[in-house]
Design an enzyme around this catalytic site. Structure first.
Site, PDB file in Angstrom:
ATOM      1  N   THR A 174      -2.389   6.082  -7.340  1.00 53.39           N
ATOM      2  CA  THR A 174      -3.254   6.561  -6.266  1.00 53.39           C
ATOM      3  C   THR A 174      -2.486   7.627  -5.483  1.00 53.39           C
ATOM      4  O   THR A 174      -1.270   7.563  -5.382  1.00 53.39           O
ATOM      5  CB  THR A 174      -3.596   5.377  -5.335  1.00 53.39           C
ATOM      6  OG1 THR A 174      -4.364   4.431  -6.052  1.00 53.39           O
ATOM      7  CG2 THR A 174      -4.361   5.829  -4.103  1.00 53.39           C
ATOM      8  N   ARG A 202     -15.900  -1.788 -10.473  1.00 57.01           N
ATOM      9  CA  ARG A 202     -14.825  -2.294  -9.630  1.00 57.01           C
ATOM     10  C   ARG A 202     -14.373  -1.201  -8.667  1.00 57.01           C
ATOM     11  O   ARG A 202     -14.147  -0.062  -9.057  1.00 57.01           O
ATOM     12  CB  ARG A 202     -13.656  -2.762 -10.482  1.00 57.01           C
ATOM     13  CG  ARG A 202     -12.429  -3.258  -9.675  1.00 57.01           C
ATOM     14  CD  ARG A 202     -11.386  -2.174  -9.518  1.00 57.01           C
ATOM     15  NE  ARG A 202     -10.181  -2.656  -8.847  1.00 57.01           N
ATOM     16  CZ  ARG A 202      -9.173  -1.881  -8.469  1.00 57.01           C
ATOM     17  NH1 ARG A 202      -9.229  -0.573  -8.700  1.00 57.01           N
ATOM     18  NH2 ARG A 202      -8.110  -2.392  -7.866  1.00 57.01           N
ATOM     19  N   GLY A 204     -11.490  -0.457  -5.631  1.00 55.00           N
ATOM     20  CA  GLY A 204     -10.263  -0.948  -5.021  1.00 55.00           C
ATOM     21  C   GLY A 204     -10.193  -0.641  -3.536  1.00 55.00           C
ATOM     22  O   GLY A 204     -11.203  -0.428  -2.858  1.00 55.00           O
ATOM     23  N   ASP A 205      -8.995  -0.593  -3.025  1.00 54.47           N
ATOM     24  CA  ASP A 205      -8.781  -0.410  -1.589  1.00 54.47           C
ATOM     25  C   ASP A 205      -8.952   1.019  -1.098  1.00 54.47           C
ATOM     26  O   ASP A 205      -9.257   1.257   0.075  1.00 54.47           O
ATOM     27  CB  ASP A 205      -7.368  -0.867  -1.233  1.00 54.47           C
ATOM     28  CG  ASP A 205      -6.312   0.035  -1.887  1.00 54.47           C
ATOM     29  OD1 ASP A 205      -5.689   0.853  -1.195  1.00 54.47           O
ATOM     30  OD2 ASP A 205      -6.133  -0.059  -3.120  1.00 54.47           O
ATOM     31  N   THR A 225      -1.185   2.534  -1.141  1.00 56.13           N
ATOM     32  CA  THR A 225      -1.263   2.595  -2.600  1.00 56.13           C
ATOM     33  C   THR A 225      -0.733   1.290  -3.160  1.00 56.13           C
ATOM     34  O   THR A 225       0.099   0.625  -2.530  1.00 56.13           O
ATOM     35  CB  THR A 225      -0.439   3.774  -3.150  1.00 56.13           C
ATOM     36  OG1 THR A 225      -0.317   3.656  -4.570  1.00 56.13           O
ATOM     37  CG2 THR A 225       0.964   3.823  -2.569  1.00 56.13           C
ATOM     38  N   GLY A 226      -1.219   0.904  -4.352  1.00 54.11           N
ATOM     39  CA  GLY A 226      -0.723  -0.310  -4.971  1.00 54.11           C
ATOM     40  C   GLY A 226      -1.838  -1.171  -5.514  1.00 54.11           C
ATOM     41  O   GLY A 226      -2.892  -0.673  -5.916  1.00 54.11           O
ATOM     42  N   HIS A 227      -1.642  -2.491  -5.513  1.00 51.45           N
ATOM     43  CA  HIS A 227      -2.627  -3.424  -6.056  1.00 51.45           C
ATOM     44  C   HIS A 227      -3.796  -3.543  -5.086  1.00 51.45           C
ATOM     45  O   HIS A 227      -3.690  -4.164  -4.024  1.00 51.45           O
ATOM     46  CB  HIS A 227      -1.969  -4.787  -6.288  1.00 51.45           C
ATOM     47  CG  HIS A 227      -2.903  -5.795  -6.879  1.00 51.45           C
ATOM     48  ND1 HIS A 227      -2.987  -7.089  -6.424  1.00 51.45           N
ATOM     49  CD2 HIS A 227      -3.814  -5.684  -7.892  1.00 51.45           C
ATOM     50  CE1 HIS A 227      -3.893  -7.752  -7.120  1.00 51.45           C
ATOM     51  NE2 HIS A 227      -4.407  -6.919  -8.015  1.00 51.45           N
TER      52      HIS A 227
END
Length: 334
Positions: A174, A202, A204-205, A225-227
């Protein structure tokens, strides 16, 4: 162009994603975030707003195949592209976000159009693509949004689906930016092409307020950024600003680190973040193996700044604890 006092406020920080960046992608990642940061900082020196600067910086990365955003995006489990992005102005708390976009190269610009040219904050899927056509965004095909490496990765996980779970835990690249302009206004933006082989639909954040991005001139600006699922569970962006403004008054980097450690301990999630405080303090941290980042701000030497306000201090890194510092000069006609 503003006065010397005004120019002393401008600053920017950019990230290219917190994940296990392979050795062969390190050079391109570092070069890409530096190019983005330089373009955004140059916009600030020319008197453009913080919103202009973060959009410009993120667009640079969306146009770079080295990153999972724009033309470097991943393919979902049915071989389609779904792009997400968000942009937010700290002055008036206006924001715009899009998710599941499939026909626009620069979703961060579409997110800005949602913020400025609609009555809404968030558009998704076909509605977002329809709005893009209404706003005369050039329509591009799936093939134009996907790099050869993204196709190769998709084919690999098609053959070895059991490996996919690791992608969801380790994050991906990201991209994001936070900037302060000559008037002291803050803005932040985040953009992503998702995770390879994710379920269609889906999100994400990245496009969610308070999770992948948040900006308030009274609190600061953040891009994460990340999971994504972990970031959403802990409202990471908002958590960082809470730590930054808590009575213990930790530094900008410490605020990022504390919230990231909280995310790790609470939901076993990994990631990274960049932040600029209302006073202009820049910070970053990550809990993944690597995160490419670059910050640019006026030189700390006041005499040097007064004699050459277009000289600046560039800091960068990609490894944990790494911070390389150099002096750079900008030319407004470049």
């Amino acid at each position: 162009m503003g006065s010397l006092q005004d120019l002393n406020r401008v600053r920017i920080i950019v990230h290219g994603g917190a994940w296990n960046i392979p050795d062969e992608k390190v050079k391109a990642s570092r070069a890409g975030v530096e190019h983005a940061a330089r373009r955004g900082y140059l916009a600030l020196l020319r008197g453009q707003s913080a919103v202009d600067a973060v959009e410009e910086a993120v667009k640079v990365m969306e146009n770079d195949e080295a990153f999972d955003a724009g033309i470097g995006s991943c393919l979902n489990s049915i071989g389609e592209v779904e792009l997400d992005a968000m942009i937010m102005s700290g002055t008036d708390l206006k924001c715009g976000a899009v998710a599941g976009v499939q026909s626009v190269q620069n979703p961060v610009s579409l997110a800005r159009a949602v913020m400025e040219k609609s009555q809404h904050c968030f558009l998704v899927g076909k509605g977002a693509d329809s709005f893009a056509r209404e706003q005369d965004f050039p329509e591009i095909s799936r093939n134009q949004l996907v790099s050869a490496s993204a196709i190769e990765e998709f084919e690999h996980f098609t053959n070895f689906p059991s490996v996919v779970e690791g992608l969801f835990q380790n994050g991906h690249d990201t991209v994001g930016c936070v900037a302060m302009d000559a008037d002291g206004n803050l803005a932040a933006a985040t953009s992503t092409g998702g995770i390879t082989f994710k379920r269609p639909g889906r999100v994400g954040d990245s496009p969610i307020v308070g999770c992948g991005c948040y900006c308030d001139f009274e609190l600061g600006g953040v891009s994460c950024t990340g999971h994504g699922e972990s970031i959403m569970r802990v409202l990471l962006a908002r958590s960082i600003l809470s730590d930054l403004n808590a009575p213990h008054c930790c530094s900008a980097s410490e605020a990022c680190s504390r919230s990231l450690q909280m995310m790790k301990s609470r939901v076993n999630g990994f990631g990274g973040a960049i932040v600029i405080s209302p006073s202009g303090e820049i910070g970053s941290a990550f809990t993944t193996e690597r995160m490419a980042w670059v910050s640019i701000e006026p030189t700390e030497d006041l005499d040097q700044f007064n004699s050459d306000p277009h000289s600046a201090r560039l800091c960068c890194g990609i490894e944990p604890g790494q911070k390389e510092v150099s002096q750079v000069k900008f030319y407004l006609d470049s």
